[in-house]
Design an enzyme around this catalytic site. Sequence first.
Site, short mmCIF file in Angstrom:
data_model
loop_
_atom_site.label_atom_id
_atom_site.label_comp_id
_atom_site.label_asym_id
_atom_site.label_seq_id
_atom_site.Cartn_x
_atom_site.Cartn_y
_atom_site.Cartn_z
N HIS A 197 6.96 -1.14 -0.96
CA HIS A 197 6.22 -0.62 0.20
C HIS A 197 6.98 -0.91 1.48
O HIS A 197 6.52 -1.62 2.38
CB HIS A 197 4.81 -1.21 0.25
CG HIS A 197 3.89 -0.36 1.08
ND1 HIS A 197 2.53 -0.29 0.85
CD2 HIS A 197 4.11 0.45 2.13
CE1 HIS A 197 1.96 0.52 1.75
NE2 HIS A 197 2.91 0.98 2.53
N ASP A 232 7.45 3.96 -3.68
CA ASP A 232 7.39 2.90 -2.67
C ASP A 232 6.00 2.28 -2.60
O ASP A 232 5.79 1.28 -1.90
CB ASP A 232 7.77 3.46 -1.29
CG ASP A 232 7.86 2.37 -0.23
OD1 ASP A 232 7.29 2.57 0.87
OD2 ASP A 232 8.45 1.31 -0.50
N ARG A 270 0.31 6.50 -0.66
CA ARG A 270 -0.46 5.36 -1.13
C ARG A 270 -0.47 5.41 -2.66
O ARG A 270 -0.52 6.49 -3.26
CB ARG A 270 -1.91 5.42 -0.62
CG ARG A 270 -2.06 5.04 0.86
CD ARG A 270 -1.92 3.56 1.07
NE ARG A 270 -2.20 3.13 2.44
CZ ARG A 270 -1.29 3.01 3.38
NH1 ARG A 270 -0.02 3.33 3.12
NH2 ARG A 270 -1.60 2.57 4.59
N GLU A 306 -0.87 -3.18 -5.32
CA GLU A 306 0.21 -3.94 -4.71
C GLU A 306 -0.20 -5.39 -4.42
O GLU A 306 -1.37 -5.62 -4.08
CB GLU A 306 0.63 -3.25 -3.40
CG GLU A 306 1.20 -1.86 -3.59
CD GLU A 306 1.44 -1.13 -2.29
OE1 GLU A 306 1.36 -1.76 -1.22
OE2 GLU A 306 1.71 0.07 -2.33
C1 8YV Z 1 2.94 -0.66 6.34
C2 8YV Z 1 1.97 1.67 6.00
O1 8YV Z 1 2.85 -0.93 5.01
O2 8YV Z 1 1.74 2.57 8.14
C3 8YV Z 1 1.23 2.45 7.02
O3 8YV Z 1 0.15 2.96 6.67
O4 8YV Z 1 1.77 1.79 4.84
C4 8YV Z 1 3.02 0.79 6.48
O5 8YV Z 1 3.94 1.43 7.11
C5 8YV Z 1 1.79 -1.37 7.00
O6 8YV Z 1 0.76 -0.55 7.27
C6 8YV Z 1 2.26 -2.14 8.20
O7 8YV Z 1 1.17 -2.87 8.72
#
Ligand code: 8YV
Length: 322
Positions: A283, A260, A236, A265
């Site tokens: 991301h 990423d 994150r 964001e």
């Molecule tokens: C996606 C993510 O951005 O799984 C996570 O926590 O960061 C991701 O893979 C998102 O959550 C898909 O809804």
Amino acid sequence: MSEAIHVLAVSKLSPLWTPQLHAAYTVHDRLHETDPAALERLAPQIRAIAASGESKVSAELIARLPALELISVMGVGYDGVDVAAAKARGITVTHTPNVLNDDVADLAIGLALCAARQLPQADRYVRDGSWAAKGPMPLARKLSGGRMGIVGMGRIGQAIATRALAFGMSVAYTARSAKPGLPYRYLPDAKALAAESDVLVVITPGGAATRKLINAEVLAALGKGRGEGILVNVARGSVVDEAALIDALEQGVIAGAGLDVFENEPQVPERLRAIPHVVLAPHIGSATGATRQAMADLAHGNLQAYFAGRPLLTPTPEYHTA
Ligand code: 8YV
């Protein structure tokens, strides 16, 4: 069919989830943002929230939903959910772990390779005619055989470690505690790990406990006073002090980065976007069709299991400590 069950979608959900969600439930799309008055009217009926891994589900929103029973997150991360407020109300939170481990681990290695060997820059170097005009690109950094430090040794961290071994890299890690049975060296904190790493990969959960964990001190340790070290963040944005990272990259404290995720964001600071040797991705850690479909099916499956009175598929760890 459970049309009588009202679900609040708190952010724009994946189109891989919404068809089955709307077919099974009465879904209200982001009313808390678009029509608060309607949310007040419907609040007594809303029994579940559908969210993504980046969704914010605050204590204030939870308090506005007296009938809320379940928060289903399509994501492994759920740091935007006020879990304490949910737990205090006996509200269950589910997420979608495991199905995305390979994708996120693949991207971590991809970002490490791109940052070390400057692959995006090499592509541009050919496309813009620099090769013909300037000759060979400057030499890059070797990845294979180097030292990988992994911050966070959960399921995705272990998948990254396995990939690093295939590149002949050594693996060490730091986490809240040492994980018994793992064949990797444990170091007590990120600064100690960075000092002994060529590539530092961040894959901890987001949230208050890890906010700005990777700070100027850790970055200096990674750089070793010689402008070495590459930072990869697939966790994150909140886990890295972004201002400190930009300073470290601009001043050559570290050699490069593959990112990423970002603090705010999809806004990425112009200073960061202007640094030529950094590799940036929007991301996309889990963003493949197969994985996002598996995540959508799992998020939906948790809703279906809950309302059918069956065991949940993937409750969050806090659920088991309820
Ligand atoms: C996606 C993510 O951005 O799984 C996570 O926590 O960061 C991701 O893979 C998102 O959550 C898909 O809804």
